[in-house]
Design a protein around this motif. Structure first.
Motif, PDB file in Angstrom:
ATOM      1  N   ALA A  11      -7.528 -10.693  -2.545  1.00  0.00           N
ATOM      2  CA  ALA A  11      -8.536  -9.763  -2.038  1.00  0.00           C
ATOM      3  C   ALA A  11      -9.385 -10.464  -0.990  1.00  0.00           C
ATOM      4  O   ALA A  11      -9.546 -11.677  -1.020  1.00  0.00           O
ATOM      5  CB  ALA A  11      -9.410  -9.252  -3.179  1.00  0.00           C
ATOM      6  N   ASN A  19      -6.756 -10.426  -6.426  1.00  0.00           N
ATOM      7  CA  ASN A  19      -6.655  -8.989  -6.193  1.00  0.00           C
ATOM      8  C   ASN A  19      -6.210  -8.341  -7.504  1.00  0.00           C
ATOM      9  O   ASN A  19      -5.021  -8.201  -7.777  1.00  0.00           O
ATOM     10  CB  ASN A  19      -5.643  -8.695  -5.083  1.00  0.00           C
ATOM     11  N   THR A  52      -6.359  -5.318  -8.503  1.00  0.00           N
ATOM     12  CA  THR A  52      -5.625  -4.063  -8.353  1.00  0.00           C
ATOM     13  C   THR A  52      -4.128  -4.338  -8.350  1.00  0.00           C
ATOM     14  O   THR A  52      -3.354  -3.704  -9.075  1.00  0.00           O
ATOM     15  CB  THR A  52      -6.042  -3.356  -7.057  1.00  0.00           C
ATOM     16  N   LEU A  53      -3.732  -5.313  -7.541  1.00  0.00           N
ATOM     17  CA  LEU A  53      -2.320  -5.695  -7.483  1.00  0.00           C
ATOM     18  C   LEU A  53      -1.873  -6.366  -8.775  1.00  0.00           C
ATOM     19  O   LEU A  53      -0.781  -6.086  -9.295  1.00  0.00           O
ATOM     20  CB  LEU A  53      -2.095  -6.636  -6.294  1.00  0.00           C
ATOM     21  N   ASP A  70      -1.479  -3.761 -11.558  1.00  0.00           N
ATOM     22  CA  ASP A  70      -0.310  -2.917 -11.302  1.00  0.00           C
ATOM     23  C   ASP A  70       0.976  -3.646 -11.675  1.00  0.00           C
ATOM     24  O   ASP A  70       1.885  -3.058 -12.283  1.00  0.00           O
ATOM     25  CB  ASP A  70      -0.269  -2.509  -9.825  1.00  0.00           C
ATOM     26  N   THR A 119     -15.619  -4.646 -11.515  1.00  0.00           N
ATOM     27  CA  THR A 119     -14.286  -4.423 -10.947  1.00  0.00           C
ATOM     28  C   THR A 119     -13.229  -4.347 -12.041  1.00  0.00           C
ATOM     29  O   THR A 119     -12.370  -3.455 -12.045  1.00  0.00           O
ATOM     30  CB  THR A 119     -13.937  -5.553  -9.963  1.00  0.00           C
ATOM     31  N   ARG A 143     -13.390  -1.046 -14.012  1.00  0.00           N
ATOM     32  CA  ARG A 143     -12.791   0.084 -13.282  1.00  0.00           C
ATOM     33  C   ARG A 143     -11.268   0.000 -13.268  1.00  0.00           C
ATOM     34  O   ARG A 143     -10.581   1.009 -13.440  1.00  0.00           O
ATOM     35  CB  ARG A 143     -13.327   0.121 -11.850  1.00  0.00           C
ATOM     36  N   GLU A 144     -10.748  -1.205 -13.083  1.00  0.00           N
ATOM     37  CA  GLU A 144      -9.297  -1.368 -13.032  1.00  0.00           C
ATOM     38  C   GLU A 144      -8.659  -1.054 -14.387  1.00  0.00           C
ATOM     39  O   GLU A 144      -7.562  -0.481 -14.446  1.00  0.00           O
ATOM     40  CB  GLU A 144      -8.937  -2.780 -12.591  1.00  0.00           C
ATOM     41  N   CYS A 145      -9.320  -1.410 -15.474  1.00  0.00           N
ATOM     42  CA  CYS A 145      -8.776  -1.101 -16.802  1.00  0.00           C
ATOM     43  C   CYS A 145      -8.676   0.401 -17.016  1.00  0.00           C
ATOM     44  O   CYS A 145      -7.697   0.897 -17.595  1.00  0.00           O
ATOM     45  CB  CYS A 145      -9.641  -1.746 -17.887  1.00  0.00           C
ATOM     46  N   ARG A 178      -8.366   2.598 -14.602  1.00  0.00           N
ATOM     47  CA  ARG A 178      -7.396   3.141 -13.649  1.00  0.00           C
ATOM     48  C   ARG A 178      -5.957   2.978 -14.128  1.00  0.00           C
ATOM     49  O   ARG A 178      -5.145   3.910 -13.987  1.00  0.00           O
ATOM     50  CB  ARG A 178      -7.566   2.443 -12.289  1.00  0.00           C
ATOM     51  N   VAL A 179      -5.616   1.814 -14.686  1.00  0.00           N
ATOM     52  CA  VAL A 179      -4.213   1.547 -15.009  1.00  0.00           C
ATOM     53  C   VAL A 179      -3.835   1.996 -16.415  1.00  0.00           C
ATOM     54  O   VAL A 179      -2.652   1.979 -16.767  1.00  0.00           O
ATOM     55  CB  VAL A 179      -3.890   0.035 -14.843  1.00  0.00           C
TER      56      VAL A 179
END
Length: 598
Positions: A457, A540, A542-543, A546, A578, A581-583, A585-586
């Motif tokens: 990131a 990063n 997010t990556l 994923d 961060t 939020r990512e937890c 989202r995925v």
């Protein structure tokens, strides 16, 4: 602390302020003093908010009380321990600080309101403003409280608290004096009805009740922590870390918890928090302390290994037992993390010193692994985000240890290190032959491997090396090093790299990195951490998340049940938001990412 909790607390303050504002404004018996106008309404509404904050601000510091309440909560609602803090030091401190910020805001409103009030009274011919400021009980006690709170706010600053903890510790106890003054602040009766009767809120009762609860709790903790405990062993580690070992059969703790340590020989009143780095299965309890402040440096000097002592190349026990002081402990506290074994996959993320919170967990996993106790844990990813390599001296001892090497080599635990500082630059490093494997020792120069920068990131975390104020003294290497003078090998160098090298702008960082290669001999074994584990820049997530979801969805497809992934975090608040939020989202119906912040 969640955004929802912050919003609810702020909404409660707004409601209380509005209630006090309207209560003063609409009281017909206060029509005479209400001729002052808007400022008297604001000062009264702010006073009610201050009473609310003063009554609550010490309760988050009642660690033992919160521990008992949380245990009752767990027992009644059958919620797994470890998902909610049990007297958690950083979470309760966050509530404490948020209440302090509200006190600062409403104190400003209250003081400015009264300055206008006294000026308006002078204009109305009801006495001079200075006589109200310094000639009344409310005015005098108000200015004394303003002075005390000012001192407390200044000395509570992170830099002062970290470097001169004793200043923060002693001045913060002025809060008890401030509480006493606040309880009797309205004794002079500034607000009176048209008939001359006092019209107060009676909030002093709640201040007194909260103070009594706090004092009783402190008295109980003082009695329980009164017995002194002898140290069984003290070890000085490279990089200035001090390891203390002792035995206390009465102390029952769980992985990830911490305790408060007092050494009467240094100070009878100062208590400092440290992570328990041993496993509950072990008979000996261990603490690891990095010398980073007056008190910790005094401890190092007491044991003969202070900052002025030449740097050690390997761990060294304190042989003179007369140097070992007696200690007192208070605890344990904090959210236990042994429920990591109840997840299929676990991700541990720490920034700066926050990574040390997880050391006891790794050690406990090793013991569970040795005892072949069943658990659903399949993989564990450990992320460390730091500005540069200056802390590698103590962080590296997390890995090359007799008790954890097996777990790393089986692939159960994977390590990911990120250096975010822009001061890390690529250029050759001149290396001495003693720092290389035998096949390279004939060369006069050698280059360290290139660190990966792809998939990162942009930007960097501004507080990743100064994070988690309450964790600044928590240092937790897992175990003593085995054999060689090197604590960890960042890579087993079998052949010179063909790509660009890397170094660090600061001498200390470069030394820390190159020292990690010392003692490596050709054929020593597989690398635990190599160039693929170390990155430049921010992770990063997010990556990363994923990729985790895609990989684990495929590998666990045959299980027939929801895959549970636990993400545990300790560090600066920005990255915590961060990760949360990512937890969310995925997470899917087939795979649940649960986020827990220390």
């Amino acid at each position: 602390m969640s955004t929802t909790a912050k919003v609810l607390l702020s909404a409660a303050h707004a409601t209380i302020f509005y209630y006090g504002f309207q209560l003063q404004r609409n009281d017909k018996e206060l029509s005479d003093i209400n001729t002052i106008g808007f400022s008297i309404y604001c000062s009264r509404g702010a006073a009610l908010c201050l009473a609310f904050d003063m009554a609550l601000i010490m309760l988050p510091m009642c660690r033992k009380l919160l521990s008992y309440v949380s245990r009752i909560f767990f027992a009644l609602f059958h919620i797994g321990q470890g998902t909610l803090s049990e007297g958690n030091n950083s979470n309760t401190a966050t509530y404490h600080k948020l209440l302090a910020y509200h006190i600062l805001f409403f104190l400003t409103v209250h003081v400015l309101g009264h300055c206008v009030n006294f000026y308006r009274l002078e204009q109305l011919g009801k006495g001079s403003a200075m006589s109200y400021h310094f000639g009344t009980w409310a005015g005098v006690t108000g200015y004394w409280m303003l002075l005390i709170l000012g001192i407390m706010f200044v000395t509570a600053h992170k830099k002062i608290r970290k470097r001169h903890f004793e200043v923060f510790w002693y001045t913060h106890h002025l809060a008890l004096v401030c509480m006493g003054m606040f309880a009797f602040h309205g004794y002079g009766c500034f607000v009176k009805t048209n008939e001359g009767q006092c019209r107060g809120y009676g909030s002093w009762r709640y201040i007194v009740l909260a103070s009594v609860i706090y004092l009783v709790e402190r008295a109980i903790r003082a009695l329980e922590s009164r017995p002194s405990i002898p140290l069984s062993l003290a070890i000085a580690h490279p990089g200035g870390a001090i390891e203390l070992n002792f035995k206390d059969p009465s102390l029952h703790y769980r992985p990830g918890q911490h305790l408060y340590l007092n050494i009467p020989q240094l100070s009878k009143l100062e208590w400092h928090p440290f992570t328990i780095t041993s496993s509950p299965i072990e008979s000996t309890i261990s603490l690891h302390i990095r010398q980073d402040g007056d008190w910790t440096m005094q401890l190092g000097q007491l044991l003969g290994h202070g900052p002025e002592t030449p740097r050690l190349e390997q761990a060294q026990a304190v042989r003179d037992r007369s140097l070992l002081p007696e200690i007192r402990i208070d605890g344990p506290y904090g959210g236990p993390k042994e429920d990591v074994l109840n997840f299929d996959h676990v991700v541990l993320v720490g920034t700066g010193n926050g990574i040390t919170t997880f050391s006891g967990i790794l050690r406990h996993i090793w013991f569970r692994h040795q005892e072949t106790q069943s658990s659903r844990l399949k993989t564990l990813d450990l992320y460390w985000v730091s500005r540069d390599a200056n802390k590698l001296d103590w962080f590296q001892s997390l890995f090359l240890m007799e008790k954890t090497m097996e777990l790393f080599r089986t692939g159960l635990i994977r390590i990911h290190i990120y250096f975010t500082s822009t001061s890390t630059r690529r250029k050759p490093i001149i290396k001495r032959g003693s720092m290389m494997s035998r096949s390279k020792s004939q060369d006069s120069s050698y280059s360290l491997p290139l660190l990966r920068t792809e998939g990162l990131a942009s930007g960097r975390y501004s507080e990743d090396d100064e994070d988690g104020e309450e964790h600044d003294d928590l240092l937790s290497p897992l175990d003593r090093p085995i054999g060689s003078s090197s604590l960890i090998s960042l890579t087993s160098i079998q052949s010179p790299p063909s790509h660009s090298p890397i170094t660090f702008s600061g001498g200390a960082a470069e030394d820390a990195y190159t020292r990690s290669l010392e003692g490596m001999e050709q054929g020593e074994g597989d690398a635990i951490i190599g160039p693929d584990n170390i990155h430049l820049g921010r992770p990063n997530f997010t990556l990363e998340f994923d990729n985790m979801r895609a990989k684990w969805t495929q590998s666990d497809a045959s299980s027939g049940r929801q895959v549970k992934v636990g993400v545990f975090y300790c560090g600066s608040p920005g990255l915590g938001r961060t990760l949360g939020r990512e937890c969310q989202r995925v997470s899917t119906s087939k795979m649940k990412f649960s986020f827990v912040e220390e």
